[in-house]
Write an enzyme that holds these catalytic residues in place. Structure first.
Site, short mmCIF file in Angstrom:
data_model
loop_
_atom_site.label_atom_id
_atom_site.label_comp_id
_atom_site.label_asym_id
_atom_site.label_seq_id
_atom_site.Cartn_x
_atom_site.Cartn_y
_atom_site.Cartn_z
N TYR A 24 -13.73 4.93 15.27
CA TYR A 24 -13.51 3.51 15.56
C TYR A 24 -13.13 2.68 14.34
O TYR A 24 -12.83 1.49 14.48
CB TYR A 24 -14.76 2.91 16.22
N HIS A 101 -8.39 -0.29 24.05
CA HIS A 101 -9.31 0.71 23.50
C HIS A 101 -8.96 0.92 22.04
O HIS A 101 -7.79 1.14 21.72
CB HIS A 101 -9.21 2.04 24.25
#
EC number: 4.2.1.10
Length: 148
Positions: A24, A101
């Site tokens: 991430y 996302h």
């Protein structure tokens, strides 16, 4: 009055920067929120930016955006793979919707390849990190201006 775009972030995104930075990245959700505010100012729009670990809260924010926001950006996180409730709420919102996302969900575990919530949005942006929010903001504004 300027256009409003609601930005919703799902579970565990409050731990961005700490949680699996190899997937991430190191940006925090606060960094992304600040970036979105700067982008919104450049685009001449206002944003409402929220995060919750609770499905029902995300549903309520989607419902509250109906009739108020011209567009909605949602990163449902893990709920994208499980939540029919969020899917149904997104179907009720008639403005432009973009699912974001941070990671490329189709390059990850097989269970992440299916997104229930994406069936109710106009576009999906995946794998662009925090820049996905900017791309979503720009898409919503361009689409709104084109349809005036």
């Amino acid at each position: 009055m300027s256009m409003i775009i609601t930005i919703l972030n799902g579970p565990n995104l409050n731990f961005l920067g700490k949680r699996e930075p190899e997937i991430y990245g190191t940006e925090t959700l606060k960094d992304i929120e600040q970036f979105c505010k700067e982008c919104a100012t450049r685009l001449g729009v206002r944003i409402h930016f929220y995060q919750s670990n609770y499905e029902g809260q995300l549903v309520e924010w989607i419902q509250e955006a109906i009739g108020v926001s011209a567009g909605l950006i949602i990163n449902p996180a893990a709920y994208s793979h499980t939540s029919v409730a969020i899917l149904d709420a997104l179907k009720m919102f008639t403005g432009t919707k973009v699912e974001v996302h941070l990671s490329h969900i189709y390059h990850r575990e097989a269970f992440r390849h299916h997104s229930y919530t994406s069936a109710a949005v106009d576009a999906v942006i995946a794998g662009c990190g925090g820049d996905g929010y900017w791309l979503a903001l720009e898409y919503i504004v361009k689409r709104f201006n084109r349809n005036k």
